[in-house]
Design a protein around this motif. Structure first.
Motif, PDB file in Angstrom:
ATOM      1  N   LYS A 145       0.822  -1.210   0.000  1.00 56.00           N
ATOM      2  CA  LYS A 145       0.000   0.000   0.000  1.00 56.00           C
ATOM      3  C   LYS A 145       0.860   1.267   0.000  1.00 56.00           C
ATOM      4  O   LYS A 145       1.798   1.381   0.791  1.00 56.00           O
ATOM      5  CB  LYS A 145      -0.907   0.045   1.238  1.00 56.00           C
ATOM      6  N   SER A 146       0.527   2.183  -0.899  1.00 60.60           N
ATOM      7  CA  SER A 146       1.089   3.544  -0.968  1.00 60.60           C
ATOM      8  C   SER A 146       2.583   3.594  -1.271  1.00 60.60           C
ATOM      9  O   SER A 146       3.225   4.609  -1.021  1.00 60.60           O
ATOM     10  CB  SER A 146       0.796   4.330   0.320  1.00 60.60           C
ATOM     11  N   VAL A 147       3.152   2.524  -1.805  1.00 57.11           N
ATOM     12  CA  VAL A 147       4.579   2.537  -2.128  1.00 57.11           C
ATOM     13  C   VAL A 147       4.793   3.214  -3.481  1.00 57.11           C
ATOM     14  O   VAL A 147       4.082   2.964  -4.445  1.00 57.11           O
ATOM     15  CB  VAL A 147       5.172   1.112  -2.144  1.00 57.11           C
ATOM     16  N   THR A 148       5.780   4.098  -3.499  1.00 51.61           N
ATOM     17  CA  THR A 148       6.217   4.731  -4.736  1.00 51.61           C
ATOM     18  C   THR A 148       7.678   4.394  -4.965  1.00 51.61           C
ATOM     19  O   THR A 148       8.392   4.005  -4.032  1.00 51.61           O
ATOM     20  CB  THR A 148       6.036   6.260  -4.701  1.00 51.61           C
ATOM     21  N   LYS A 149       8.107   4.582  -6.199  1.00 49.50           N
ATOM     22  CA  LYS A 149       9.478   4.240  -6.585  1.00 49.50           C
ATOM     23  C   LYS A 149      10.019   5.381  -7.432  1.00 49.50           C
ATOM     24  O   LYS A 149       9.292   5.955  -8.246  1.00 49.50           O
ATOM     25  CB  LYS A 149       9.419   2.939  -7.375  1.00 49.50           C
ATOM     26  N   ASP A 150      11.285   5.714  -7.206  1.00 49.36           N
ATOM     27  CA  ASP A 150      11.928   6.694  -8.072  1.00 49.36           C
ATOM     28  C   ASP A 150      13.411   6.374  -8.197  1.00 49.36           C
ATOM     29  O   ASP A 150      13.902   5.445  -7.558  1.00 49.36           O
ATOM     30  CB  ASP A 150      11.711   8.129  -7.562  1.00 49.36           C
ATOM     31  N   LEU A 151      14.086   7.122  -9.035  1.00 43.70           N
ATOM     32  CA  LEU A 151      15.536   6.996  -9.181  1.00 43.70           C
ATOM     33  C   LEU A 151      16.150   8.279  -8.659  1.00 43.70           C
ATOM     34  O   LEU A 151      15.897   9.364  -9.190  1.00 43.70           O
ATOM     35  CB  LEU A 151      15.933   6.785 -10.643  1.00 43.70           C
ATOM     36  N   LYS A 152      16.935   8.170  -7.614  1.00 43.55           N
ATOM     37  CA  LYS A 152      17.673   9.313  -7.074  1.00 43.55           C
ATOM     38  C   LYS A 152      18.970   9.376  -7.877  1.00 43.55           C
ATOM     39  O   LYS A 152      19.925   8.635  -7.603  1.00 43.55           O
ATOM     40  CB  LYS A 152      17.932   9.103  -5.577  1.00 43.55           C
ATOM     41  N   GLU A 153      18.982  10.208  -8.917  1.00 41.94           N
ATOM     42  CA  GLU A 153      20.085  10.214  -9.875  1.00 41.94           C
ATOM     43  C   GLU A 153      21.436  10.539  -9.242  1.00 41.94           C
ATOM     44  O   GLU A 153      22.444   9.945  -9.616  1.00 41.94           O
ATOM     45  CB  GLU A 153      19.783  11.180 -11.015  1.00 41.94           C
ATOM     46  N   GLU A 154      21.450  11.467  -8.289  1.00 41.18           N
ATOM     47  CA  GLU A 154      22.727  11.848  -7.665  1.00 41.18           C
ATOM     48  C   GLU A 154      23.382  10.663  -6.967  1.00 41.18           C
ATOM     49  O   GLU A 154      24.602  10.598  -6.856  1.00 41.18           O
ATOM     50  CB  GLU A 154      22.542  12.971  -6.631  1.00 41.18           C
ATOM     51  N   TRP A 155      22.596   9.756  -6.467  1.00 44.01           N
ATOM     52  CA  TRP A 155      23.113   8.586  -5.749  1.00 44.01           C
ATOM     53  C   TRP A 155      23.160   7.346  -6.633  1.00 44.01           C
ATOM     54  O   TRP A 155      23.795   6.365  -6.280  1.00 44.01           O
ATOM     55  CB  TRP A 155      22.244   8.256  -4.547  1.00 44.01           C
TER      56      TRP A 155
ATOM     57  N   ILE B 116       7.367   5.139   1.197  1.00 45.25           N
ATOM     58  CA  ILE B 116       5.981   5.247   1.638  1.00 45.25           C
ATOM     59  C   ILE B 116       5.836   6.624   2.259  1.00 45.25           C
ATOM     60  O   ILE B 116       6.659   7.018   3.101  1.00 45.25           O
ATOM     61  CB  ILE B 116       5.554   4.118   2.614  1.00 45.25           C
ATOM     62  N   GLY B 117       4.848   7.364   1.806  1.00 45.69           N
ATOM     63  CA  GLY B 117       4.634   8.713   2.327  1.00 45.69           C
ATOM     64  C   GLY B 117       5.841   9.612   2.152  1.00 45.69           C
ATOM     65  O   GLY B 117       6.059  10.508   2.953  1.00 45.69           O
TER      66      GLY B 117
ATOM     67  N   LEU C  38       6.556   3.001   8.224  1.00 43.36           N
ATOM     68  CA  LEU C  38       5.136   3.320   8.364  1.00 43.36           C
ATOM     69  C   LEU C  38       4.808   3.733   9.799  1.00 43.36           C
ATOM     70  O   LEU C  38       4.086   4.704  10.029  1.00 43.36           O
ATOM     71  CB  LEU C  38       4.284   2.113   7.944  1.00 43.36           C
ATOM     72  N   LYS C  39       5.363   3.022  10.773  1.00 38.19           N
ATOM     73  CA  LYS C  39       5.090   3.324  12.182  1.00 38.19           C
ATOM     74  C   LYS C  39       5.665   4.668  12.621  1.00 38.19           C
ATOM     75  O   LYS C  39       5.285   5.189  13.660  1.00 38.19           O
ATOM     76  CB  LYS C  39       5.628   2.209  13.078  1.00 38.19           C
ATOM     77  N   GLY C  40       6.561   5.235  11.833  1.00 35.75           N
ATOM     78  CA  GLY C  40       7.113   6.551  12.134  1.00 35.75           C
ATOM     79  C   GLY C  40       6.140   7.692  11.858  1.00 35.75           C
ATOM     80  O   GLY C  40       6.365   8.826  12.275  1.00 35.75           O
ATOM     81  N   PHE C  41       5.057   7.402  11.154  1.00 32.97           N
ATOM     82  CA  PHE C  41       4.033   8.402  10.867  1.00 32.97           C
ATOM     83  C   PHE C  41       3.003   8.429  11.992  1.00 32.97           C
ATOM     84  O   PHE C  41       2.857   7.456  12.742  1.00 32.97           O
ATOM     85  CB  PHE C  41       3.310   8.064   9.550  1.00 32.97           C
ATOM     86  N   SER C  42       2.259   9.523  12.073  1.00 32.80           N
ATOM     87  CA  SER C  42       1.168   9.598  13.047  1.00 32.80           C
ATOM     88  C   SER C  42       0.124   8.534  12.710  1.00 32.80           C
ATOM     89  O   SER C  42       0.054   8.047  11.573  1.00 32.80           O
ATOM     90  CB  SER C  42       0.518  10.991  12.995  1.00 32.80           C
TER      91      SER C  42
ATOM     92  N   LYS D 261      -2.995   8.896  12.293  1.00 31.33           N
ATOM     93  CA  LYS D 261      -3.879   9.406  11.242  1.00 31.33           C
ATOM     94  C   LYS D 261      -3.234   9.225   9.864  1.00 31.33           C
ATOM     95  O   LYS D 261      -3.876   8.766   8.927  1.00 31.33           O
ATOM     96  CB  LYS D 261      -4.194  10.882  11.495  1.00 31.33           C
ATOM     97  N   ARG D 262      -1.960   9.580   9.759  1.00 33.12           N
ATOM     98  CA  ARG D 262      -1.261   9.459   8.477  1.00 33.12           C
ATOM     99  C   ARG D 262      -1.116   7.985   8.091  1.00 33.12           C
ATOM    100  O   ARG D 262      -1.231   7.647   6.912  1.00 33.12           O
ATOM    101  CB  ARG D 262       0.109  10.155   8.551  1.00 33.12           C
ATOM    102  N   GLN D 263      -0.880   7.111   9.061  1.00 33.34           N
ATOM    103  CA  GLN D 263      -0.807   5.677   8.768  1.00 33.34           C
ATOM    104  C   GLN D 263      -2.115   5.195   8.150  1.00 33.34           C
ATOM    105  O   GLN D 263      -2.103   4.458   7.161  1.00 33.34           O
ATOM    106  CB  GLN D 263      -0.528   4.886  10.051  1.00 33.34           C
ATOM    107  N   GLN D 264      -3.232   5.620   8.728  1.00 36.56           N
ATOM    108  CA  GLN D 264      -4.543   5.214   8.200  1.00 36.56           C
ATOM    109  C   GLN D 264      -4.732   5.711   6.777  1.00 36.56           C
ATOM    110  O   GLN D 264      -5.267   4.991   5.924  1.00 36.56           O
ATOM    111  CB  GLN D 264      -5.663   5.711   9.112  1.00 36.56           C
ATOM    112  N   GLU D 265      -4.306   6.942   6.512  1.00 37.39           N
ATOM    113  CA  GLU D 265      -4.409   7.494   5.155  1.00 37.39           C
ATOM    114  C   GLU D 265      -3.574   6.682   4.176  1.00 37.39           C
ATOM    115  O   GLU D 265      -4.030   6.372   3.069  1.00 37.39           O
ATOM    116  CB  GLU D 265      -3.948   8.951   5.125  1.00 37.39           C
ATOM    117  N   LEU D 266      -2.362   6.336   4.571  1.00 36.03           N
ATOM    118  CA  LEU D 266      -1.460   5.592   3.693  1.00 36.03           C
ATOM    119  C   LEU D 266      -1.963   4.169   3.428  1.00 36.03           C
ATOM    120  O   LEU D 266      -1.721   3.620   2.359  1.00 36.03           O
ATOM    121  CB  LEU D 266      -0.053   5.555   4.277  1.00 36.03           C
TER     122      LEU D 266
END
Length: 119
Positions: free
Chosen positions: A14-24, A31-32, A106-110, A112-117
């Protein structure tokens, strides 16, 4: 990389995104907007390490047990761990560690934010 299932496995969460951090030159899974896993690429764009977050004692346990798991590559060495992508870490163990990394971030979010994610 022997873990060819990993991209699909992570993106199915749930709510996972992926990108390429070009500098690294890292493919990041987030997530979030917070990274929980990465595939670190070398100069030839081949996987060099898989990096993920674990509880410190658990990470230390796995590093002691598997020579293919080291303290986080270019990351905080206490919380982050890197796995050689062609090493001997069993698929089921890597899946479990990726699940735990996702859950930790995920647990590092509030609440409320966990529920949204997770909605």
């Amino acid at each position: 990389m022997k873990y060819d299932w990993m991209d699909e496995f992570l993106l199915s969460k749930k709510s996972v995104t992926k990108d390429l951090k070009e500098e690294w030159n890292w493919i990041r899974y987030m997530i979030g907007g917070k990274m929980f896993a990465a595939v670190c690429l070398n100069d030839d764009n081949e996987p060099f390490y898989i990096t993920l977050k674990l509880e410190p004692l658990e990470g230390e346990f796995f590093r002691d047990k598997y020579p293919d798991i080291i303290p986080g590559y270019y990351m905080n060495k206490v919380h982050w761990n890197s796995i050689k992508p062609d090493g001997e870490v069993p698929d089921d163990l890597l899946k479990d560690m990726l699940d735990k990394s996702y859950d930790l971030v995920l647990k590092g979010f509030s609440k409320k934010r966990q529920q949204e994610l997770l909605a």
